[in-house]
Design a protein around this motif. Sequence first.
Motif, mmCIF file in Angstrom:
data_model
loop_
_atom_site.group_PDB
_atom_site.id
_atom_site.type_symbol
_atom_site.label_atom_id
_atom_site.label_comp_id
_atom_site.label_asym_id
_atom_site.label_seq_id
_atom_site.Cartn_x
_atom_site.Cartn_y
_atom_site.Cartn_z
ATOM 1 N N LEU B 201 0.826 -1.203 0.000
ATOM 2 C CA LEU B 201 0.000 0.000 0.000
ATOM 3 C C LEU B 201 0.866 1.261 0.000
ATOM 4 O O LEU B 201 1.828 1.341 0.762
ATOM 5 C CB LEU B 201 -0.908 0.024 1.240
ATOM 6 N N PRO B 202 0.513 2.253 -0.824
ATOM 7 C CA PRO B 202 1.319 3.493 -0.893
ATOM 8 C C PRO B 202 1.495 4.153 0.472
ATOM 9 O O PRO B 202 2.601 4.564 0.823
ATOM 10 C CB PRO B 202 0.510 4.393 -1.835
ATOM 11 N N VAL B 203 0.422 4.227 1.269
ATOM 12 C CA VAL B 203 0.507 4.911 2.561
ATOM 13 C C VAL B 203 1.466 4.168 3.501
ATOM 14 O O VAL B 203 2.151 4.775 4.326
ATOM 15 C CB VAL B 203 -0.897 5.054 3.213
ATOM 16 N N VAL B 204 1.567 2.858 3.339
ATOM 17 C CA VAL B 204 2.477 2.058 4.163
ATOM 18 C C VAL B 204 3.901 2.226 3.642
ATOM 19 O O VAL B 204 4.841 2.419 4.415
ATOM 20 C CB VAL B 204 2.049 0.573 4.146
ATOM 21 N N LYS B 205 4.040 2.168 2.298
ATOM 22 C CA LYS B 205 5.384 2.275 1.682
ATOM 23 C C LYS B 205 6.069 3.567 2.104
ATOM 24 O O LYS B 205 7.261 3.562 2.429
ATOM 25 C CB LYS B 205 5.272 2.236 0.161
ATOM 26 N N GLU B 206 5.301 4.645 2.110
ATOM 27 C CA GLU B 206 5.934 5.937 2.437
ATOM 28 C C GLU B 206 6.291 6.048 3.920
ATOM 29 O O GLU B 206 7.067 6.909 4.315
ATOM 30 C CB GLU B 206 5.063 7.108 1.984
ATOM 31 N N SER B 207 5.748 5.151 4.746
ATOM 32 C CA SER B 207 6.085 5.164 6.178
ATOM 33 C C SER B 207 7.189 4.175 6.512
ATOM 34 O O SER B 207 7.615 4.088 7.653
ATOM 35 C CB SER B 207 4.871 4.773 7.014
ATOM 36 N N THR B 208 7.628 3.391 5.511
ATOM 37 C CA THR B 208 8.591 2.328 5.805
ATOM 38 C C THR B 208 10.015 2.842 5.665
ATOM 39 O O THR B 208 10.386 3.362 4.610
ATOM 40 C CB THR B 208 8.364 1.138 4.848
ATOM 41 N N PRO B 209 10.836 2.680 6.698
ATOM 42 C CA PRO B 209 12.232 3.111 6.599
ATOM 43 C C PRO B 209 12.983 2.240 5.586
ATOM 44 O O PRO B 209 12.556 1.132 5.297
ATOM 45 C CB PRO B 209 12.781 2.876 8.011
ATOM 46 N N PRO B 210 14.110 2.727 5.057
ATOM 47 C CA PRO B 210 14.887 1.938 4.100
ATOM 48 C C PRO B 210 15.355 0.622 4.723
ATOM 49 O O PRO B 210 15.671 0.573 5.915
ATOM 50 C CB PRO B 210 16.089 2.837 3.774
ATOM 51 N N HIS B 211 15.428 -0.412 3.912
ATOM 52 C CA HIS B 211 15.766 -1.772 4.365
ATOM 53 C C HIS B 211 17.085 -1.809 5.139
ATOM 54 O O HIS B 211 17.167 -2.392 6.224
ATOM 55 C CB HIS B 211 15.831 -2.706 3.148
ATOM 56 N N GLU B 212 18.111 -1.120 4.604
ATOM 57 C CA GLU B 212 19.447 -1.160 5.230
ATOM 58 C C GLU B 212 19.383 -0.574 6.640
ATOM 59 O O GLU B 212 20.034 -1.060 7.568
ATOM 60 C CB GLU B 212 20.483 -0.350 4.434
ATOM 61 N N LYS B 213 18.616 0.483 6.762
ATOM 62 C CA LYS B 213 18.503 1.146 8.067
ATOM 63 C C LYS B 213 17.830 0.214 9.082
ATOM 64 O O LYS B 213 18.246 0.118 10.235
ATOM 65 C CB LYS B 213 17.664 2.421 7.909
ATOM 66 N N LEU B 214 16.792 -0.503 8.611
ATOM 67 C CA LEU B 214 16.078 -1.437 9.488
ATOM 68 C C LEU B 214 16.980 -2.593 9.900
ATOM 69 O O LEU B 214 16.997 -3.007 11.061
ATOM 70 C CB LEU B 214 14.839 -2.002 8.773
ATOM 71 N N VAL B 215 17.746 -3.114 8.919
ATOM 72 C CA VAL B 215 18.670 -4.220 9.211
ATOM 73 C C VAL B 215 19.657 -3.781 10.287
ATOM 74 O O VAL B 215 19.896 -4.497 11.261
ATOM 75 C CB VAL B 215 19.420 -4.668 7.928
ATOM 76 N N ALA B 216 20.212 -2.576 10.102
ATOM 77 C CA ALA B 216 21.193 -2.054 11.060
ATOM 78 C C ALA B 216 20.575 -1.933 12.454
ATOM 79 O O ALA B 216 21.198 -2.260 13.463
ATOM 80 C CB ALA B 216 21.728 -0.711 10.589
ATOM 81 N N LEU B 217 19.319 -1.501 12.506
ATOM 82 C CA LEU B 217 18.648 -1.316 13.793
ATOM 83 C C LEU B 217 18.410 -2.656 14.483
ATOM 84 O O LEU B 217 18.715 -2.816 15.663
ATOM 85 C CB LEU B 217 17.306 -0.595 13.587
ATOM 86 N N VAL B 218 17.887 -3.628 13.732
ATOM 87 C CA VAL B 218 17.616 -4.949 14.313
ATOM 88 C C VAL B 218 18.936 -5.579 14.787
ATOM 89 O O VAL B 218 19.010 -6.163 15.871
ATOM 90 C CB VAL B 218 16.898 -5.880 13.300
ATOM 91 N N GLN B 219 19.983 -5.398 13.957
ATOM 92 C CA GLN B 219 21.317 -5.913 14.301
ATOM 93 C C GLN B 219 21.799 -5.299 15.612
ATOM 94 O O GLN B 219 22.276 -5.989 16.515
ATOM 95 C CB GLN B 219 22.288 -5.537 13.175
ATOM 96 N N PHE B 220 21.603 -3.979 15.731
ATOM 97 C CA PHE B 220 22.017 -3.233 16.915
ATOM 98 C C PHE B 220 21.290 -3.738 18.161
ATOM 99 O O PHE B 220 21.900 -3.992 19.200
ATOM 100 C CB PHE B 220 21.745 -1.735 16.688
ATOM 101 N N ILE B 221 19.968 -3.888 18.031
ATOM 102 C CA ILE B 221 19.153 -4.352 19.161
ATOM 103 C C ILE B 221 19.616 -5.735 19.590
ATOM 104 O O ILE B 221 19.788 -6.029 20.777
ATOM 105 C CB ILE B 221 17.649 -4.395 18.785
ATOM 106 N N ARG B 222 19.860 -6.612 18.609
ATOM 107 C CA ARG B 222 20.247 -7.993 18.895
ATOM 108 C C ARG B 222 21.611 -8.032 19.587
ATOM 109 O O ARG B 222 21.767 -8.681 20.622
ATOM 110 C CB ARG B 222 20.270 -8.801 17.603
ATOM 111 N N GLU B 223 22.546 -7.314 19.038
ATOM 112 C CA GLU B 223 23.916 -7.337 19.598
ATOM 113 C C GLU B 223 23.939 -6.776 20.999
ATOM 114 O O GLU B 223 24.582 -7.332 21.894
ATOM 115 C CB GLU B 223 24.869 -6.563 18.696
ATOM 116 N N ASN B 224 23.233 -5.691 21.202
ATOM 117 C CA ASN B 224 23.132 -5.065 22.517
ATOM 118 C C ASN B 224 22.620 -6.043 23.562
ATOM 119 O O ASN B 224 23.150 -6.169 24.655
ATOM 120 C CB ASN B 224 22.129 -3.896 22.435
ATOM 121 N N ALA B 225 21.534 -6.746 23.178
ATOM 122 C CA ALA B 225 20.869 -7.665 24.102
ATOM 123 C C ALA B 225 21.780 -8.845 24.414
ATOM 124 O O ALA B 225 21.933 -9.247 25.569
ATOM 125 C CB ALA B 225 19.561 -8.151 23.515
ATOM 126 N N LEU B 226 22.425 -9.398 23.380
ATOM 127 C CA LEU B 226 23.270 -10.570 23.574
ATOM 128 C C LEU B 226 24.493 -10.223 24.415
ATOM 129 O O LEU B 226 24.904 -10.980 25.279
ATOM 130 C CB LEU B 226 23.691 -11.170 22.227
#
Lengths: 221, 231
Positions: B201-226
């Motif tokens: 959906l266009p309204v969803v697409k425009e709210s979605t952060p870039p894939h690389e940024k999301l990967v970096a964030l999830v990676q950060f959260i995971r590493e921090n927790a571990l």
Amino acid sequence: MAEEVKLIGMWGSPFSRRVEIALKLKGVQYEYIDVDLTNKSPLLLKSNPVHKKVPVLLHNGKPIAESLVILEYIDETWKANPILPQHPYDRAMARFWAKYIDEKCLPALWNACWCEKKDREKAVEEGNVCLKTLENELKDKKFFGGESIGFVDIAANFIGFWVGVLEDVVGVELLTIDKFPILCKWRDEYVGCSVIKENLPSKEKLGAYFRTRVESASQSK
Amino acid sequence: MEEENQIKLHGMWGSTFTKRVELALKLKGIPYEYIEEDLSNKSQLVLKYNPVHKKVPVLVHNGKPIIESLIILEYIDETWKNAPRLLPDDPYERAKVLFWASFLHQQLFEDMGRVITSDGEAQEKATKDLFEKLTILEEGMKEFFPGGTPSINGENMGLLDILMYALFGPYKAHEEVLEMKTIDPERNPLLFSWVMALTELPVVKESTPPHEKLVALVQFIRENALQSCVA
């Protein structure tokens, strides 16, 4: 059209009693079905297959589960004596405090009663933080709902009654008048209300129920 | 008056809770000012508006703060009654949506968090729990999508759509970091097709952060927790 309202509950469950308070406040006739939680009935398992928990309200055969969801349903279906405020902002505040009670206060207070003795001091501290937050929210109001009982007061039934019983049985001090004078005053007003008083389990029966739990916990060690 | 219908949202770009509120405001066409918060250095305003939890998102409507994403969504729906309605009007249908919203928000979200922030045996258990809950959700959602594949557009998106997107929208980023599928077309065909429909959906697409940024964030959260587990 005949309206059929049934409540599947458990006599000692504060969640179950919340729903009864709401139904009685609104003068709704209902059939109460008590359930043995160690041997859950087919009706309960069919009505709440996801969580298999009480309470479940059955309105003309349609099941509604989760006590706070049931309270909102009751408020929207039977309009006498509103439980939630009218204005969206006040409703948001009421939902926030009910959620705080369910997600933070109840687990903290429950844990303070049942944790290992070595963890008790820290657990009581966490319970105290929750109670203090509620005390600050209450301020000079008679009830969380204002002059009369509302959504948050019903959600706080565990604090109004169950905590006192647990304190006696387990031997822990939680809702003390020196630390929480406003909340204690609320509790006294609360259990003094006829709709609350008439919908509480017997202190003796609840105490005995918790006592067996204490005994079986110490035996299993 | 300047204060008339002033809407501000304090949030964090990668927070799925913030995403939920942004989506709701966009769907309803509600103009708002967005204020990005640094979660390691929260502004005085956030601490003032949310003294109990000190968290985002916070919606501030004409100076009054509303907190907790689900509560904010209900507030938005009750204040701006234009389409799309996030919740049904009928009390029973509404109760069903709120039941599943609670399931998505509390149970699934917690399980997902555990999968991301653990490894080894703990992660295996968390993954098993997640998949079991997804099976329950798949079954439960059949009632909401009797025709099978969901047909959603910007006019009929509701609360469950928003929560589903917030949770599984970043599924590709999760897959990349975790090296496993959290949501799978074979295991959960209905849920997967639902997420696919939402992310298009266009309204969803425009709210979605870039894939690389999301990967970096999830990676950060995971590493921090571990790391904090090891320490």
